[in-house]
Motif scaffolding. Structure first.
Motif, short mmCIF file in Angstrom:
data_model
loop_
_atom_site.label_atom_id
_atom_site.label_comp_id
_atom_site.label_asym_id
_atom_site.label_seq_id
_atom_site.Cartn_x
_atom_site.Cartn_y
_atom_site.Cartn_z
N GLY A 397 -7.58 3.18 16.12
CA GLY A 397 -8.85 2.96 16.80
C GLY A 397 -9.73 1.96 16.09
N ILE A 398 -10.98 1.96 16.47
CA ILE A 398 -11.95 1.02 15.92
C ILE A 398 -12.45 1.55 14.58
CG2 ILE A 398 -14.19 -0.09 16.30
CD1 ILE A 398 -13.69 0.32 19.33
N PRO A 399 -12.48 0.70 13.52
CA PRO A 399 -12.98 1.17 12.22
C PRO A 399 -14.43 1.66 12.34
CG PRO A 399 -11.93 -0.98 12.03
CD PRO A 399 -12.05 -0.70 13.49
N LEU A 400 -14.71 2.74 11.65
CA LEU A 400 -16.07 3.28 11.66
C LEU A 400 -16.96 2.41 10.79
CD1 LEU A 400 -15.24 7.07 11.32
CD2 LEU A 400 -15.91 5.83 13.39
N GLY A 401 -18.16 2.16 11.26
CA GLY A 401 -19.09 1.32 10.51
C GLY A 401 -18.90 -0.14 10.85
N HIS A 402 -18.17 -0.85 10.03
CA HIS A 402 -17.91 -2.27 10.26
C HIS A 402 -16.55 -2.60 9.67
CE1 HIS A 402 -18.31 -6.66 10.03
NE2 HIS A 402 -19.26 -6.56 10.94
N PRO A 403 -15.74 -3.44 10.32
CA PRO A 403 -14.41 -3.77 9.79
C PRO A 403 -14.42 -4.33 8.38
CG PRO A 403 -14.64 -4.53 12.06
CD PRO A 403 -15.99 -4.06 11.63
N ASP A 404 -15.48 -5.06 8.02
CA ASP A 404 -15.54 -5.67 6.68
C ASP A 404 -15.62 -4.64 5.56
OD1 ASP A 404 -15.42 -8.08 7.91
OD2 ASP A 404 -17.50 -8.67 7.51
N PHE A 405 -16.00 -3.40 5.88
CA PHE A 405 -16.05 -2.36 4.85
C PHE A 405 -14.68 -2.15 4.21
CE2 PHE A 405 -19.71 0.21 7.05
CZ PHE A 405 -20.58 -0.84 6.81
N TYR A 406 -13.62 -2.41 4.96
CA TYR A 406 -12.28 -2.00 4.55
C TYR A 406 -11.39 -3.17 4.10
CZ TYR A 406 -14.20 1.83 7.25
OH TYR A 406 -15.04 2.80 7.73
N THR A 407 -11.96 -4.37 4.07
CA THR A 407 -11.16 -5.57 3.77
C THR A 407 -10.48 -5.46 2.42
OG1 THR A 407 -12.66 -6.93 5.09
CG2 THR A 407 -11.23 -8.07 3.52
N TYR A 408 -11.20 -5.03 1.40
CA TYR A 408 -10.66 -5.02 0.04
C TYR A 408 -10.35 -3.60 -0.46
CZ TYR A 408 -12.27 -9.83 0.13
OH TYR A 408 -12.46 -11.15 0.47
N LEU A 409 -10.22 -2.67 0.48
CA LEU A 409 -9.91 -1.29 0.10
C LEU A 409 -8.42 -1.19 -0.22
CD1 LEU A 409 -11.30 1.45 -0.17
CD2 LEU A 409 -10.77 1.89 2.23
N ARG A 410 -8.08 -0.79 -1.45
CA ARG A 410 -6.69 -0.78 -1.89
C ARG A 410 -5.97 0.54 -1.60
NH1 ARG A 410 -8.91 -4.01 -6.32
NH2 ARG A 410 -7.79 -5.99 -6.42
N LEU A 411 -6.71 1.52 -1.13
CA LEU A 411 -6.12 2.81 -0.73
C LEU A 411 -6.59 3.11 0.69
CD1 LEU A 411 -4.62 5.49 -1.29
CD2 LEU A 411 -6.72 6.34 -2.36
N ARG A 412 -5.64 3.23 1.63
CA ARG A 412 -6.01 3.52 3.01
C ARG A 412 -5.08 4.59 3.58
NH1 ARG A 412 -8.19 -1.00 6.87
NH2 ARG A 412 -9.23 0.91 7.56
N LEU A 413 -5.17 5.75 2.92
CA LEU A 413 -4.33 6.89 3.30
C LEU A 413 -5.16 8.17 3.21
CD1 LEU A 413 -1.10 6.17 1.22
CD2 LEU A 413 -1.35 5.84 3.69
N PRO A 414 -4.71 9.24 3.84
CA PRO A 414 -5.31 10.55 3.56
C PRO A 414 -4.98 10.95 2.12
CG PRO A 414 -4.07 10.58 5.62
CD PRO A 414 -3.71 9.31 4.92
N LEU A 415 -5.90 11.62 1.47
CA LEU A 415 -5.67 12.08 0.10
C LEU A 415 -4.64 13.21 0.10
CD1 LEU A 415 -9.35 12.15 -1.22
CD2 LEU A 415 -7.58 10.46 -1.75
N ARG A 416 -3.84 13.25 -0.98
CA ARG A 416 -2.84 14.30 -1.14
C ARG A 416 -3.00 14.94 -2.50
NH1 ARG A 416 2.02 10.40 0.02
NH2 ARG A 416 3.14 11.85 -1.34
N GLU A 417 -2.71 16.21 -2.58
CA GLU A 417 -2.74 16.91 -3.86
C GLU A 417 -1.80 16.20 -4.84
OE1 GLU A 417 -1.85 21.35 -5.76
OE2 GLU A 417 -1.66 21.01 -3.58
N GLY A 418 -2.29 15.94 -6.04
CA GLY A 418 -1.49 15.25 -7.04
C GLY A 418 -1.78 13.76 -7.13
N MET A 419 -2.54 13.22 -6.18
CA MET A 419 -2.95 11.82 -6.30
C MET A 419 -3.97 11.69 -7.43
SD MET A 419 -3.54 10.21 -2.51
CE MET A 419 -2.21 9.49 -1.57
N VAL A 420 -3.92 10.56 -8.13
CA VAL A 420 -4.95 10.22 -9.10
C VAL A 420 -5.62 8.94 -8.60
CG1 VAL A 420 -5.45 9.52 -11.47
CG2 VAL A 420 -3.75 11.31 -11.03
N VAL A 421 -6.93 8.99 -8.42
CA VAL A 421 -7.65 7.86 -7.84
C VAL A 421 -8.91 7.56 -8.67
CG1 VAL A 421 -6.84 8.34 -5.50
CG2 VAL A 421 -9.01 9.31 -6.27
#
Length: 491
Positions: A397-421
């Motif tokens: 779908g359409i990105p929430l807020g503005h598409p430019d918010f996500y341009t340089y986002l290096r993680l684009r997944l749901p969080l999972r137990e055991g992830m380190v961020v």
């Protein structure tokens, strides 16, 4: 050069010996499905190794160091491949990508053996599988990341405390009998970015860390608006110039009176421990008696609020995009409180300056242009091919807020137990980025001018995603009162 093992090889082997080879054998439906064979091949010690450098371990030593089915010298690898092909004629040989500067070359004398037997050799699948596996960490990996963060946290605090000692006049320049002598570590002041970097790295090295996880970013004054500033070669801003300062013959340092202009010092730095990374950013006051200016404090507190609200939201299943949007929303609300962004109640304003309207405009990306964080592990960005996959069915779908918010986002997944961020919101006043919004109807440009000298503020911690939420692995504090207390020498 100090050797650092390739991350994927180390992930599979735990072996940091240069020029080592690994032959893993897995076969579904056999005992190798649960207990794959792991054969490690290491170089034989030569006389030149003994003369010039530290030699690799002996076979006996390596057998005690590494959990391998077999440890042998590299010369035994061809025969091991031949034996594997006899046992598994239909075997597929998976390798890391060939012909890439990112990965070591696989010598033809070894890679050519399967081809000579008409076995299939492919580099299409192994790296992707490794990257996917590396997104979540087991307890042993978390312990190594925690250790790297503890060492790095203490190094950040060392820099802050030396700054505080300088404010209190507790560091004096030592002198020999009639001649200048080198300054001892206890006499070092921090008056330049390089001096802060040197103390940070020295503190990590003293605790046994061999590598920095990345080149430290040490940016003072308005240079803190450059996200990956890496020069670390400027003096702190100081002044004003007094009537006779031109006669000081360049000796205005250490035991002279140098007045720093109130500014921030942003340090984004973290060491490695056993090939696992830390990634921590702290922004601290310089000048002004070790206290933030009112403008810098207001921005710092807003960034801290962005991080705090992010922490409170973390849990398995939450999409990382939601944290990015939350930070932009918090920035917009905060800027409206400070008057940098207009609100519907501003003179001559209206609904076009509502929180939602400003959020939808994307103007906040001029102040917070990067992603709120990324996966971390053996590499400081661990690893973009898996954390931001090219084909991503978790985004629709359409990105929430503005598409430019996500341009340089290096993680684009749901969080999972055991992830380190990392969770690293920031606010910056970069003249290059601000040029695009100089005529924005959402901005009170007179109020903005008051804050531009702040440069930039970023606060970054490393967290482990747990079943209940998160655990912060970064131990150096970031609350305003503590930071000012340490940097002013009062704590």
């Amino acid at each position: 050069m100090v050797f650092r093992q390739e991350s994927n090889f180390y992930y599979l082997s735990g072996c940091s010996i240069p020029s080592a080879y690994l032959l893993l054998t897995f076969q579904d439906g056999t005992s190798l499905a649960n207990n794959p064979s792991l054969q490690l091949f290491i170089p034989k010690t030569e006389l030149a190794d003994l003369m010039w450098s530290v030699p690799p371990p002996s076979i006996q030593e390596a057998q005690t160091l590494y959990e391998a089915t077999l440890v042998a010298h590299t010369e035994a690898l061809p025969e091991a491949i031949h034996q594997l092909l006899k046992a598994f004629p239909e075997a597929i040989f998976h390798t890391l990508p060939k012909g890439s500067p990112l990965f070591p070359d696989l010598a033809e004398q070894y890679s050519g053996i399967p081809l000579s037997r008409n076995a299939r050799v492919t580099d299409e699948f192994l790296l992707a599988a490794l990257h996917h596996a590396r997104l979540t960490k087991d307890a042993a990996e978390v312990a190594l990341i925690k250790k790297a963060n503890e060492i790095s946290s203490r190094a950040h605090e060392v820099v802050m405390r030396v700054l505080g000692q300088g404010v209190r006049g507790l560091i004096k320049k030592g002198k020999g009998a009639g001649t200048e002598r080198p300054l001892l570590p206890g006499e070092w002041l921090i008056e330049k970015e390089a001096e802060a970097e040197a103390l940070f790295v020295a503190s990590c090295r003293r605790e046994g860390s061999v590598h920095q996880a990345y080149l430290p970013i040490v940016a003072a004054s308005t240079r803190a608006s450059t996200l990956h500033y890496c020069c670390n070669d400027k003096e702190f801003a100081w002044g004003p110039v007094k009537p006779h300062d031109h006669k000081n013959d360049n000796h205005l340092a250490h035991d002279q009176d140098k007045e720093f202009v109130p500014q921030v010092l942003l340090i984004d730095a973290g060491c490695e421990w056993d090939c696992y990374a830390a990634d921590i950013t702290r922004t601290m006051p310089v000048g002004n008696g070790g206290k933030f200016t009112p403008e810098a404090r207001a921005i710092y507190e807003l960034v801290l609020e962005m991080q705090k609200l992010s922490f409170e939201t973390l849990e398995p299943g939450l999409h990382w995009d939601a944290i990015q949007l939350l930070c932009h929303r918090t920035l917009v609300k905060g800027f409206q409180r400070l008057g940098i962004f207009k609100s519907p109640e501003s003179p001559g304003s209206g609904s076009w300056n509502s929180e939602e309207a400003i959020l939808a405009s994307g103007v906040s990306t001029a102040f917070f242009p990067h992603g709120v964080g990324h996966s971390l592990g053996m590499d400081v960005h661990d690893v973009p091919s898996a954390s931001k996959p090219e084909n991503n069915n978790t985004i629709s779908g359409i990105p929430l807020g503005h598409p430019d918010f996500y341009t340089y986002l290096r993680l684009r997944l749901p969080l999972r137990e055991g992830m380190v961020v990392t969770v690293e919101p920031g606010i910056y006043f970069s003249p290059h980025l601000l040029a695009a919004i100089r005529d924005s109807k959402h901005v009170d440009h007179e109020v903005l001018k008051k804050y531009e000298s702040v440069g930039g503020v970023r606060i970054e911690d490393v967290v482990l995603i747990t079943k209940e939420g998160y655990v912060n692995l970064t131990t150096v504090r970031s609350d305003v009162d503590w930071v000012e207390g340490v940097c002013s020498g009062n704590l």
